[in-house]
Structures are given as C-alpha cells and as structure tokens.
Design a protein around this motif. Structure first.
Motif, mmCIF file in Angstrom:
data_model
loop_
_atom_site.group_PDB
_atom_site.id
_atom_site.type_symbol
_atom_site.label_atom_id
_atom_site.label_comp_id
_atom_site.label_asym_id
_atom_site.label_seq_id
_atom_site.Cartn_x
_atom_site.Cartn_y
_atom_site.Cartn_z
ATOM 1 N N LYS A 2 -118.308 121.629 46.690
ATOM 2 C CA LYS A 2 -117.102 120.921 46.251
ATOM 3 C C LYS A 2 -117.009 119.583 46.979
ATOM 4 O O LYS A 2 -117.108 119.529 48.207
ATOM 5 N N LEU A 3 -116.829 118.520 46.212
ATOM 6 C CA LEU A 3 -116.686 117.175 46.770
ATOM 7 C C LEU A 3 -115.426 116.533 46.206
ATOM 8 O O LEU A 3 -115.130 116.675 45.012
ATOM 9 N N ALA A 4 -114.702 115.829 47.062
ATOM 10 C CA ALA A 4 -113.479 115.163 46.633
ATOM 11 C C ALA A 4 -113.421 113.748 47.170
ATOM 12 O O ALA A 4 -114.000 113.438 48.218
ATOM 13 N N THR A 5 -112.696 112.892 46.454
ATOM 14 C CA THR A 5 -112.425 111.532 46.917
ATOM 15 C C THR A 5 -110.925 111.311 46.870
ATOM 16 O O THR A 5 -110.235 111.784 45.965
ATOM 17 N N TRP A 6 -110.415 110.558 47.880
ATOM 18 C CA TRP A 6 -108.960 110.389 47.994
ATOM 19 C C TRP A 6 -108.651 109.092 48.737
ATOM 20 O O TRP A 6 -109.071 108.918 49.891
ATOM 21 N N ASN A 7 -107.963 108.194 48.088
ATOM 22 C CA ASN A 7 -107.419 107.014 48.760
ATOM 23 C C ASN A 7 -106.114 107.448 49.415
ATOM 24 O O ASN A 7 -105.114 107.695 48.721
ATOM 25 N N VAL A 8 -106.108 107.517 50.745
ATOM 26 C CA VAL A 8 -104.953 108.074 51.459
ATOM 27 C C VAL A 8 -103.915 107.019 51.841
ATOM 28 O O VAL A 8 -102.819 107.361 52.300
ATOM 29 N N SER A 235 -114.397 119.484 37.124
ATOM 30 C CA SER A 235 -114.070 118.120 37.507
ATOM 31 C C SER A 235 -112.591 117.904 37.204
ATOM 32 O O SER A 235 -112.185 117.879 36.046
ATOM 33 N N VAL A 236 -111.781 117.795 38.268
ATOM 34 C CA VAL A 236 -110.325 117.795 38.097
ATOM 35 C C VAL A 236 -109.667 116.727 38.967
ATOM 36 O O VAL A 236 -110.255 116.221 39.917
ATOM 37 N N ILE A 237 -108.419 116.421 38.615
ATOM 38 C CA ILE A 237 -107.560 115.570 39.433
ATOM 39 C C ILE A 237 -106.428 116.444 39.959
ATOM 40 O O ILE A 237 -105.694 117.053 39.177
ATOM 41 N N ASP A 238 -106.340 116.540 41.271
ATOM 42 C CA ASP A 238 -105.339 117.399 41.919
ATOM 43 C C ASP A 238 -104.082 116.576 42.218
ATOM 44 O O ASP A 238 -104.051 115.800 43.167
ATOM 45 N N LYS A 239 -103.045 116.779 41.422
ATOM 46 C CA LYS A 239 -101.834 115.971 41.557
ATOM 47 C C LYS A 239 -100.872 116.477 42.631
ATOM 48 O O LYS A 239 -99.884 115.809 42.949
ATOM 49 N N GLU A 240 -101.140 117.634 43.207
ATOM 50 C CA GLU A 240 -100.186 118.222 44.156
ATOM 51 C C GLU A 240 -99.885 117.309 45.349
ATOM 52 O O GLU A 240 -98.725 117.157 45.730
ATOM 53 N N HIS A 250 -102.224 107.420 45.551
ATOM 54 C CA HIS A 250 -103.368 108.063 44.884
ATOM 55 C C HIS A 250 -103.348 109.561 45.157
ATOM 56 O O HIS A 250 -102.636 110.029 46.066
ATOM 57 N N THR A 251 -104.163 110.291 44.406
ATOM 58 C CA THR A 251 -104.292 111.740 44.636
ATOM 59 C C THR A 251 -105.773 112.117 44.541
ATOM 60 O O THR A 251 -106.566 111.355 43.972
ATOM 61 N N PRO A 252 -106.180 113.251 45.097
ATOM 62 C CA PRO A 252 -107.601 113.583 45.123
ATOM 63 C C PRO A 252 -108.215 113.831 43.740
ATOM 64 O O PRO A 252 -107.577 114.418 42.858
ATOM 65 N N VAL A 253 -109.453 113.385 43.598
ATOM 66 C CA VAL A 253 -110.297 113.718 42.441
ATOM 67 C C VAL A 253 -111.397 114.628 42.976
ATOM 68 O O VAL A 253 -112.002 114.333 44.018
ATOM 69 N N VAL A 254 -111.663 115.722 42.275
ATOM 70 C CA VAL A 254 -112.523 116.784 42.817
ATOM 71 C C VAL A 254 -113.583 117.202 41.795
ATOM 72 O O VAL A 254 -113.279 117.334 40.599
ATOM 73 N N ILE A 255 -114.818 117.400 42.272
ATOM 74 C CA ILE A 255 -115.836 118.026 41.431
ATOM 75 C C ILE A 255 -116.427 119.231 42.162
ATOM 76 O O ILE A 255 -116.423 119.290 43.402
ATOM 77 N N GLU A 256 -116.903 120.176 41.381
ATOM 78 C CA GLU A 256 -117.666 121.324 41.904
ATOM 79 C C GLU A 256 -118.980 121.390 41.158
ATOM 80 O O GLU A 256 -119.024 121.256 39.939
ATOM 81 N N PHE A 257 -120.047 121.582 41.902
ATOM 82 C CA PHE A 257 -121.368 121.651 41.272
ATOM 83 C C PHE A 257 -122.283 122.567 42.051
ATOM 84 O O PHE A 257 -122.007 122.895 43.218
#
Length: 257
Positions: A2-8, A235-240, A250-257
C-alpha cells in the motif's frame, strides 16, 4: 503493498493527524508534500516509533517533501539534477522488495499562481526539467512510482467546474500538455485507470466552504509503470482526514498493488 501520497500543508501542524492516519491505514509507503519545515525539524523519532524509515528534503516555511517507508531507502536523490532551484520539491529513493527494486519519486509541483505570472513560467520550466530527468530514471529503474501534488487536474472530470476554471492554473492547456508528456514516458494515472468515470477530488479550497460543497480538484496523483499498474488492486481517495479539525486542504490518495 500500500502506497499513499498526501500534501499535509505543514507537518508541524499536522504531525498528529499523520501519525493517526499511519496507525489506522498501515501504509507501506507514505509520501508527503508541503512539510514546510527544515530537515533538522523533521520528526524522525515519531516516525521511527511507528516502525518506519524516513527521508526528508525540506526548507523553512515553504515546500518540503518526504518519503516514509517500511523498507529501507537507498540511492537517495534530492531535487532535479542540473536544474538550479532553491525550492525543495523532489525527493527520490529506491526500495528493495520481495518482487525486486522499485524507484519511489515524491514531487511537489509548483502551483503557478496565475497563467500571466512568472510563477507559471517557472512551473512549466520545472515540469520540463523534471520530465527529462524522469525519462532517464525510467531507463535505470523499470519499476517506478511517481506520486505527489502535481497541481494539475488532467481532465475536465477532475475539476468541479471546468467552465469557470477554463484557462486558469491547474487546468490550463499547457499544464495538461506537460502532464501528458509525463504519462507518455510510459506511465499511467493509476486512479483514473482503476476508476475511469469516478468524479472524486483530492483538494478543496479552504474558502467558500469548498469541502462541504465539494468544490474540489483531483490534483494529487500516483503515476505507475505498466507492471505496477497491472498489479494494482485498489486506487482510492481517502476523504476522512479532510474532515478533521484543522485539516490540510488536501487528503490522501492511496493505491494497493
């Protein structure tokens, strides 16, 4: 994996939210942008306590990028080589996995301010040099993931009101063309491949109740080579996190592979 990107939008302000999200989501890799802190201020102890390695390329008040990883990080690269720039917008590293090496690139593309500004020309120049460097990286590292805040909504579906934003930054033809040139190197916009018709955003302006009214843009992206794209299961955008008290815009964007 699982990898995520997030502008904090300031790691100093949101380190607690980052720690909570890591504990909850358990990513193998988390790429951060706009940490807005010097390297000496980066919370290495807090990240290590969670069981992760971390590298950071930062500066006071502005920009700053980091890679947080369960894997050790090798072959570290800060900034675009042969491109003079004081702004800390890129960090890259290699990880060794059971499936082989993967090159991880974390980017914070310039915003551009407005299409008639010097900052817009800087953005296009930055993207040009980044693309040239990335082309060479992809020769050395067949498996590669480029993720971060690109400050570009690639298609009208990625903008809440394309007509109102027409010819403005984030959606201008030249920016979209620059984004497509990156894709043309042999990469895929992972979220759009997995979710071809989903209308979702990763950024909402703090003003005008942007999040509540869903006045957003999908400007945070994870780009993957074909091998990783073909292996992607989610491949999702986690709005929580955007619902938190004092959230990043911004909120995290996540992929699983």
């Amino acid at each position: 994996m699982k990898l995520a990107t997030w502008n904090v939008n300031s790691l100093t302000v949101r380190i607690g939210q980052v720690e909570d999200w890591i504990k909850k989501s358990q990513p193998d890799l988390l790429l951060l942008q706009e940490t807005k802190q010097e390297n000496i201020k980066f919370p290495h102890e807090a990240i290590s306590a969670l069981g992760y390695h971390a590298i950071h390329n930062g500066q006071k008040t502005y920009n700053g990028v980091a890679i947080i990883s369960r894997y050790e990080l090798f072959d570290i690269q800060n900034n675009i080589p042969d491109f003079e720039d004081e702004q800390k917008r890129l960090i890259a590293a290699t990880i060794n996995t059971d499936y082989g090496k993967i090159r991880i690139v974390c980017v914070y593309v310039p915003n551009g301010q407005s299409v008639d500004s010097e900052k817009y020309h800087y953005k296009l120049d930055w993207l040009k040099h980044f693309t040239l460097w990335l082309k060479n990286e992809m020769v050395s590292f067949p498996d590669i993931i480029i993720a971060g805040d690109f400050n570009i909504a690639p298609q009208d579906i990625d903008c809440h009101d394309p007509e109102a934003w027409k010819n403005n930054i984030l959606v201008s033809p030249k920016e979209r063309e620059a984004f497509q040139k990156i894709i043309d190197l042999g990469l895929s916009d992972n979220f759009r491949v997995i979710n071809p018709s989903e209308i979702q955003y990763s950024w909402w302006d703090y003003r005008m109740a942007g999040f509540r009214r869903n006045l957003g843009m999908r400007i945070d992206h994870i780009l993957t080579n074909k091998n990783i794209t073909d292996k992607t299961t989610n491949s999702v955008i986690d709005k929580e996190p955007r619902k938190s008290e004092r959230p990043s815009d911004h909120t995290p964007v996540v992929i699983e592979f």
